[in-house]
Design an enzyme around this catalytic site. Structure first.
Site, PDB file in Angstrom:
ATOM      1  N   TYR A  58       0.846  -1.188   0.000  1.00 56.72           N
ATOM      2  CA  TYR A  58       0.000   0.000   0.000  1.00 56.72           C
ATOM      3  C   TYR A  58       0.878   1.234   0.000  1.00 56.72           C
ATOM      4  CZ  TYR A  58      -3.712  -3.263   1.415  1.00 56.72           C
ATOM      5  OH  TYR A  58      -4.607  -4.317   1.490  1.00 56.72           O
ATOM      6  N   HIS A 124      -0.209 -12.128   1.015  1.00 54.39           N
ATOM      7  CA  HIS A 124      -1.130 -11.344   0.199  1.00 54.39           C
ATOM      8  C   HIS A 124      -1.607 -12.145  -1.012  1.00 54.39           C
ATOM      9  CE1 HIS A 124      -1.948  -6.762  -0.321  1.00 54.39           C
ATOM     10  NE2 HIS A 124      -3.032  -7.469  -0.504  1.00 54.39           N
ATOM     11  N   PRO A 220     -16.457  -4.799   3.464  1.00 51.12           N
ATOM     12  CA  PRO A 220     -17.806  -5.085   3.969  1.00 51.12           C
ATOM     13  C   PRO A 220     -18.828  -4.017   3.602  1.00 51.12           C
ATOM     14  CG  PRO A 220     -16.452  -4.217   5.739  1.00 51.12           C
ATOM     15  CD  PRO A 220     -15.537  -4.425   4.565  1.00 51.12           C
ATOM     16  N   LEU A 221     -18.352  -2.880   3.093  1.00 49.14           N
ATOM     17  CA  LEU A 221     -19.259  -1.816   2.650  1.00 49.14           C
ATOM     18  C   LEU A 221     -19.305  -1.718   1.125  1.00 49.14           C
ATOM     19  CD1 LEU A 221     -18.368   0.922   5.296  1.00 49.14           C
ATOM     20  CD2 LEU A 221     -20.260  -0.721   5.318  1.00 49.14           C
ATOM     21  N   GLY A 222     -18.852  -2.778   0.442  1.00 51.47           N
ATOM     22  CA  GLY A 222     -18.948  -2.803  -1.012  1.00 51.47           C
ATOM     23  C   GLY A 222     -18.256  -1.638  -1.673  1.00 51.47           C
ATOM     24  N   GLY A 224     -17.765   1.217  -0.638  1.00 57.96           N
ATOM     25  CA  GLY A 224     -18.474   2.465  -0.375  1.00 57.96           C
ATOM     26  C   GLY A 224     -19.911   2.485  -0.840  1.00 57.96           C
ATOM     27  N   PHE A 225     -20.306   1.542  -1.698  1.00 53.09           N
ATOM     28  CA  PHE A 225     -21.664   1.591  -2.244  1.00 53.09           C
ATOM     29  C   PHE A 225     -22.720   1.421  -1.161  1.00 53.09           C
ATOM     30  CE2 PHE A 225     -25.460  -0.377  -4.073  1.00 53.09           C
ATOM     31  CZ  PHE A 225     -25.782   0.564  -5.034  1.00 53.09           C
TER      32      PHE A 225
END
Length: 333
Positions: A58, A124, A220-222, A224-225
């Protein structure tokens, strides 16, 4: 915050973690600000979050350096998960699972993180040119040397195409897990899991549960969607991968709005301050006591909001309504 114990090494972590990738990688560079990211990590720790999920790629390296500034002050409050096995070049990423590289990568991560031990060291990606047992054996040596507490496998990334109804997208991952488990215990698996990407529920999550392996629910929030804060057709900056993602076209975002609307209805039953994002995270938490969602965040507000999901308990009626939401539309890969 509720604590959860995961893996054979009995790793103790807050129920909701913090995915640190967006601070330095993958999303729009214009939104990546070091001072704001530092405040976000501190705010998450203040809210009871302990698991900080990063990787040497990252940045590359800059996210570990950023976390090192926090850990220098607050190491006792944090559980550090980082990864090795991917090298970032000019417009490409390649896997490297050679034992010598793994040892050097660990030492470099320790220096950047300003710590003497990594709580969870994850592979990874497996290197197709190196037997995964060799890579895992080198990682196990790091545990014996006291540089690492526990090992994990990251299963986020390109998945096998579906070969018909019921085909398991994580079949290859499970085969890898079975192999490395013979070398040294797997403490955690990191893989995508959300209301609109539930494929891990088929076999990967049950595999982990049956063996006492922790499950770190990535995205877990797709992306941001599922927060309900993205507007169909609103557009993304050119360097944001969602600008080229099949599920983030204006058409598909509009088609998938019933999912967000359902999460909003559930949130409204729990109070005006509860958000769709918290409902989505509570759903992930409800998949089992070994599940720890690691939503990404770049801002203090979102990190604190995500942490609050640990206090939200969904009712059977809530879960039934979520189960009846229409399946997501559009290709994921």
């Amino acid at each position: 915050m509720e604590r959860r114990t995961i893996g054979a090494a009995a790793l103790d972590v807050g129920a909701v973690g913090l995915g640190c990738m967006p601070m330095n990688w993958a999303y729009s560079a214009s939104q990546q600000r070091g001072d704001r990211s530092l405040r976000t990590v501190h705010a998450a720790l203040d809210a009871g979050v302990s698991l900080l999920d990063t990787a040497d790629m990252y940045g590359p390296f800059t996210n570990e350096l950023l976390l090192g500034r926090v850990l220098k002050e607050r190491r006792a409050e944090a559980f550090v998960s980082t990864k090795c096995g991917l090298l970032v070049g000019d417009q490409h990423v390649v896997a490297n699972g050679r034992p010598g590289y793994v040892r050097r990568a660990c030492d470099a991560s320790l220096r950047r993180l300003q710590t003497d031990v990594i709580d969870l060291y994850q592979l990874h990606r497996a290197d197709p040119e190196v037997p995964v047992e060799e890579t895992w054996g080198a990682m196990a040596e790091l545990v014996s040397a006291g540089k690492v507490r526990a090992l994990g496998l990251c299963a986020v990334g390109p998945r096998a195409p579906r070969r018909g109804a019921g085909a398991d997208l994580y079949e290859g991952t499970i085969r890898q897990l079975e192999r490395v488990q013979q070398v040294f215990p797997v403490s955690a698996v990191e893989a995508e899991l959300s209301v609109w990407s539930p494929e891990a529920l088929e076999r990967l999550l049950p595999w982990c549960e049956a063996r006492g392996v922790g499950f770190l629910a990535a995205m877990p929030l797709g992306n941001g969607f599922l927060t309900g804060t993205l507007t169909p057709g609103g557009g993304f900056e050119p360097d944001d991968p969602r600008a080229r993602h099949p599920r983030f076209t204006a058409e598909m975002m509009a088609a998938n709005q019933p999912l967000v609307a359902g999460l909003r209805r559930v949130a409204a039953r729990h109070g005006a301050q509860v958000t769709p994002a918290q409902v989505a995270l509570a759903w992930a938490l409800g998949r089992g006591p070994h599940v720890v969602p690691i939503p990404g965040a770049k801002r203090e507000r979102w990190a604190v909001e995500n942490a609050g999901a640990a206090d939200l308990v969904l009712t059977p009626a809530d879960l039934a309504e979520i189960a009846l939401l229409p399946p997501p539309r559009g290709s994921w890969d």
